[in-house]
Design an enzyme around this catalytic site. Structure first.
Site, PDB file in Angstrom:
ATOM      1  N   MET A  45       0.905  -1.207   0.000  1.00 55.35           N
ATOM      2  CA  MET A  45       0.000   0.000   0.000  1.00 55.35           C
ATOM      3  C   MET A  45       0.906   1.208   0.000  1.00 55.35           C
ATOM      4  O   MET A  45       2.067   1.074   0.295  1.00 55.35           O
ATOM      5  CB  MET A  45      -0.918  -0.107   1.174  1.00 55.35           C
ATOM      6  CG  MET A  45      -0.553   0.591   2.497  1.00 55.35           C
ATOM      7  SD  MET A  45       1.047   0.411   3.250  1.00 55.35           S
ATOM      8  CE  MET A  45       0.962  -1.201   3.912  1.00 55.35           C
ATOM      9  N   PRO A  46       0.422   2.347  -0.445  1.00 57.26           N
ATOM     10  CA  PRO A  46      -0.929   2.701  -0.868  1.00 57.26           C
ATOM     11  C   PRO A  46      -1.226   2.223  -2.280  1.00 57.26           C
ATOM     12  O   PRO A  46      -0.315   1.817  -3.008  1.00 57.26           O
ATOM     13  CB  PRO A  46      -0.911   4.229  -0.852  1.00 57.26           C
ATOM     14  CG  PRO A  46       0.417   4.668  -0.349  1.00 57.26           C
ATOM     15  CD  PRO A  46       1.317   3.492  -0.413  1.00 57.26           C
ATOM     16  N   PHE A  47      -2.502   2.189  -2.575  1.00 59.28           N
ATOM     17  CA  PHE A  47      -2.950   1.962  -3.950  1.00 59.28           C
ATOM     18  C   PHE A  47      -3.774   3.156  -4.375  1.00 59.28           C
ATOM     19  O   PHE A  47      -4.715   3.546  -3.688  1.00 59.28           O
ATOM     20  CB  PHE A  47      -3.776   0.689  -4.073  1.00 59.28           C
ATOM     21  CG  PHE A  47      -4.268   0.475  -5.484  1.00 59.28           C
ATOM     22  CD1 PHE A  47      -5.554   0.823  -5.857  1.00 59.28           C
ATOM     23  CD2 PHE A  47      -3.403  -0.026  -6.453  1.00 59.28           C
ATOM     24  CE1 PHE A  47      -5.985   0.648  -7.177  1.00 59.28           C
ATOM     25  CE2 PHE A  47      -3.823  -0.197  -7.772  1.00 59.28           C
ATOM     26  CZ  PHE A  47      -5.110   0.144  -8.128  1.00 59.28           C
TER      27      PHE A  47
END
Lengths: 72, 72, 72, 72, 72, 72
Positions: free
Chosen positions: C1-3
């Site tokens: 993450m992040p996405f």
């Protein structure tokens, strides 16, 4: 299919309003696109106002008058 | 448009940090892609650490040292 | 993450512009939220102008002057 | 429900591979979460390599050796 | 990449079940599509039952017997 | 906000049908949730039939009669 995601801010939308939106959008997709309701999934995804940005500011700041409302 | 969804783990990001990310990403889209801020919506979607899988394990397990950090 | 998912209309954004947006948003997430670039995935999802509705009309109709630009 | 979105780069995944992924993920959700296959929708969303950023660079650049592979 | 979003209703799925789904889907993507686990992110997004519409009704109403189960 | 994503299979939906869906869903959100059309963005995301899984099979296989239609 179809799968519909409706993102809105978390600002007190009632269960009845959600049910109404689900009913109407399902009906639109059936009538206009011939999609069977039994295949139609709709999710309403509520986002906190300080997690939603609009015009470079959070909705929380806009609601509190600390940032301009875009286009106002 | 544009519409931006930023998914991150729910690990204490502050309102100020969210506002900063919203401000900067809006500015990037305006400068690089000429997208008006008044049309730009950004949502930050926070996901619990046991709902986020990375390398086959949950972030919760990785944080607790019960699973390896991918690439570490 | 992040996405991160960035949805924009398919209107001729160049590979260089996409690379610039990816570079800047990754840098913002690293500096502001301390997210390692090696965990950061960003997708730019381009949508045809007759598939994007704004103010009740398609962007295609708005571009062709057949529908009003919201807030104009 | 459930609704599953699987985003991958557009790099030649075959129809057979997609059908296999759909079959297996549906089976996992049925066995582990007791979700009926008749309610389970899965979409595989393929993204062009210059639209996918990883570690601040596009996958296209990484594949062409113009940018480092994160964690390599 | 890949990035997988699994939307399900918020109806008591346990941390162990989530970890199992994450493990199995990551394994499927590695075996079938040759995607490295260290690049694979999976999020399980739980939606309240009155926010999920199926067949034009909310899952909450269906669970309470106030609306028909599609296909039943 | 709101932001609406409508995923459907890519099976010949016309520009007029898309415009109609956009018009109706925008009107529903304005009337039921008091959301201004000038803030409402709707994207229709079309997915190839061998990229959409339903009941463990692709829609392509179902259309070709090679797999059962769930609930039929």
């Amino acid at each position: 299919m179809p799968f519909v995601s409706i993102r809105i801010t978390r600002e007190g939308v009632t269960a009845e309003q959600k049910a109404q939106v689900i009913r109407e959008v399902t009906e639109t997709l059936e009538r206009v696109l011939n999609k069977p309701p039994a295949w139609t999934h709709i999710v309403i995804e509520e986002v906190d106002t300080d997690n939603w940005g609009f015009g470079g500011h959070t909705i929380a700041a806009i609601r509190e008058g600390k940032a301009p409302l875009p286009g106002a």
